[in-house]
Design an enzyme around this catalytic site. Structure first.
Site, PDB file in Angstrom:
ATOM      1  CD  GLU A 186      -2.904  -1.211   2.325  1.00  0.00           C
ATOM      2  OE1 GLU A 186      -4.047  -1.644   2.125  1.00  0.00           O
ATOM      3  OE2 GLU A 186      -2.515  -0.826   3.449  1.00  0.00           O
TER       4      GLU A 186
ATOM      5  CD  GLU B 290      -4.260  -6.081   2.732  1.00  0.00           C
ATOM      6  OE1 GLU B 290      -5.056  -5.297   3.293  1.00  0.00           O
ATOM      7  OE2 GLU B 290      -3.035  -6.063   2.940  1.00  0.00           O
TER       8      GLU B 290
END
EC number: 3.2.1.23
Length: 583
Positions: A156, A232
């Protein structure tokens, strides 16, 4: 080997979806790994995914640990034996509601260091870490006949920075050490995150909880010729102390998952099994206020914190049967017979022994003398508490005490008398009156370093100075109290009880039949629990978590010891129940 093509993912020449479950080995005791992995396989999944926490594997700089709960090789081997492929995320930063996002706090002792960029000191430390960990994993790559099919280069990153040189360095750091499986990034499905967090030639995956069509419309602008994957899929959420317990309805998870299956989108369920933030390893968020994560990482996942099957698990398993032909299994895969663990109610534990923190400082920490306050990191301390003490001479009448800045929560004493708490969020006002001489003591608790966003450089303790009104106080005795070894404590029979005097309380209970149990701390205020010397984690009356999970693997037949480090209020007893209570 794993190949990424425009029309899909291929393993050893066979097209497949990757249906993966996130399961972090470091949040679950190694004796439990096989059970959890078999439950992933039994649900119809073909892959397990895990982060790798740098701050545990290199807790002290230059000293690496791969034993016990950190035996990553054993975990990967077990996954292969059970019949699961492995997605490995050994990036320096992992987020994951984990202390400091997985970055070792000793990095902060290097003045001026910049994280997650081409800072030369930071890069030097990553190289040493990768020199140690990547050779251990290289032999388990699918290109060598092992189960590891892909690795992540950064996590991320588009939510933090945009240093493409840094991302390219991480790619080279892996490939130059023999990593020759597909590499990937994972980011939120927004333009700014994908712009900052990706490289043109690296497989881009995305993270989200809903709105699959919208998410991939954004990704389509950055990647057209590689398979779609959700790295995710957030099927639940995590909790903060003092906030509500968060869950997600199974029906909404199943509905979103079927959209992915119909559109040939691979997915990693975050989390399949969450586990526990044992010890002091729960992280924190920051949105104008520091929000510390609870000890449980149940996450409302497919398996509970104790590894039990949920309605969500059963519904996902049933849905996957419709799409079974799309999910090719590892050659060792089986649909195992699985069951929930045995739970036990061990009744009430009475506490009859006590010893005070302030009378045990020499047995618990290391003392330093300094003209100015120092942070934990300055003194090579990672977690726990830190005590600041100074003698103030002169006359000070009703003067405001300011801690600039406290991270995270300080208990204030003047000549041994408790005056109150100052924490980083509320910065409560405390005024001192000193006539001639007074001893000021400040006990600061680290509630967890921030693990996400621009405030991540989160040093602990008092970060700048202490002052009365505008006068800065100098000449301190500072004691680090990591609470990583309680063996030198000397307990006495419990006689008097005084509140706000941090103390250790000792009790025992007898186990005739071993099973999982849950520690109820309803009568207590705030502190830490140790079972047979193992740090279970923090508790806090603020909730939402009301019971701590105690795995059976930490118990033994016969007498078991429980030590409570309580900051404020003696609760007299604890109950050990069969059921969890997360909110």
């Amino acid at each position: 080997m794993l190949e990424l093509k425009k029309d899909g993912i291929f393993i050893n020449g066979e097209k497949t979806l990757l249906i993966s479950g996130a399961f972090h080995y470091f949040r679950t005791l190694p004796e439990m790994w096989e059970d959890r992995l078999k439950k992933i396989a039994a649900c119809g999944f073909n892959t397990v995914e895990t982060y790798v926490p740098w701050n545990l594997h290199e807790k002290q700089e230059g000293k690496f640990d791969f034993k016990g709960i950190l035996d990553l090789e054993k975990f990967v081997q077990l996954a292969e034996e059970v019949g699961l492929y492995v997605i490995l995320r050994p990036t320096p930063y992992i987020c994951s509601e984990w202390e400091n996002g997985g970055l070792p706090p000793w990095l902060f002792k290097y003045e001026g260091i910049h994280l997650r960029t081409m800072d030369p000191v930071y890069i030097e430390k990553i190289n040493r870490y990768y020199d140690t960990i990547l050779p251990k994993m290289e032999k388990y790559l699918i290109t060598k006949g092992g189960p590891i099919i892909a690795m992540q280069i950064e996590n991320e990153y588009g939510s933090y920075g945009n240093d493409k040189n840094y991302l390219e360095f991480l790619e080279r750091a892996m490939t130059s050490r023999g990593i020759n499986v597909p590499l990937f990034t994972s980011d939120g499905p927004t333009d700014n995150m994908l712009s900052g967090g990706t490289l043109p030639h690296i497989w881009k995956t995305i993270n989200y909880g809903s709105r699959t069509e919208e998410a991939f419309e954004v990704l389509e602008k950055y990647q057209k010729d590689l398979p779609k994957m959700v790295m995710e899929f957030w099927i639940g959420w995590f909790d903060h102390w003092g906030h509500e317990h968060i869950t997600r309805e199974p029906e909404s998870v199943v509905e979103e998952f079927e959209v992915m299956l119909k559109n040939d989108i691979s997915v990693n369920f975050y989390m399949f099994h969450g586990g526990t933030n044992f010890g002091f390893m729960a992280g924190a968020n920051y949105d104008g206020k520091h929000k510390a994560d609870v000890t449980s990482y149940d996450y409302d996942a497919l398996l509970t914190e104790a590894g039990d099957i949920t309605k969500k698990y059963e519904m996902i398993k049933e849905l996957l049967k419709k799409y079974e032909k799309k999910v090719k299994k590892h050659k060792n895969h089986k649909f195992y017979e699985i069951e929930n663990s045995k739970k036990k109610n061990y009744g009430t534990v009475q506490f009859t022994e006590r010893t005070e923190l302030f009378k045990n400082i020499k047995n618990l920490g290391k003392k330093y003398i300094s003209s100015t306050v120092k942070t934990m990191e300055d003194l090579d301390q990672d977690y726990g508490f830190i005590l600041y003490e100074t003698n103030i001479l002169g006359n000070y009448i009703n003067k405001k005490l300011t801690l600039e800045e406290v991270r995270d929560r300080a208990m204030i004493y003047l000549d041994g008398k408790y005056l109150g708490v100052i924490d980083r969020n509320n910065n409560q006002e405390i005024f001192l009156t000193i006539e001639g001489k007074g001893k000021l003591s400040i006990l600061v608790e680290n509630l967890g370093r921030i693990n996400y966003g621009p405030k991540m450089k989160d040093k602990k303790g008092i970060t700048d100075h202490v002052r009365l009104e505008n006068q800065i106080l100098f000449n301190w005795e500072i004691t680090t109290i990591p609470l990583n070894n309680l063996e030198k404590l000397s307990f006495l029979n419990l006689e008097k009880i005084d509140e706000n005097n941090p103390s250790f309380y000792r009790g025992t209970f007898i186990v005739k039949e071993i099973g999982d149990t849950f520690i109820d701390f309803e009568k207590w205020s705030k502190g830490v629990v140790y079972i047979n010397g193992f740090n279970i984690g923090r508790y806090w009356e603020n909730g939402p978590q009301k019971r701590l999970y105690l795995p059976k693997e930490l118990l033994k037949i016969g007498e078991n010891e429980i030590i409570i480090f309580e900051l404020h209020k003696f609760g007299h007893y604890l109950n050990l129940f069969e059921e969890s209570k997360l909110g």
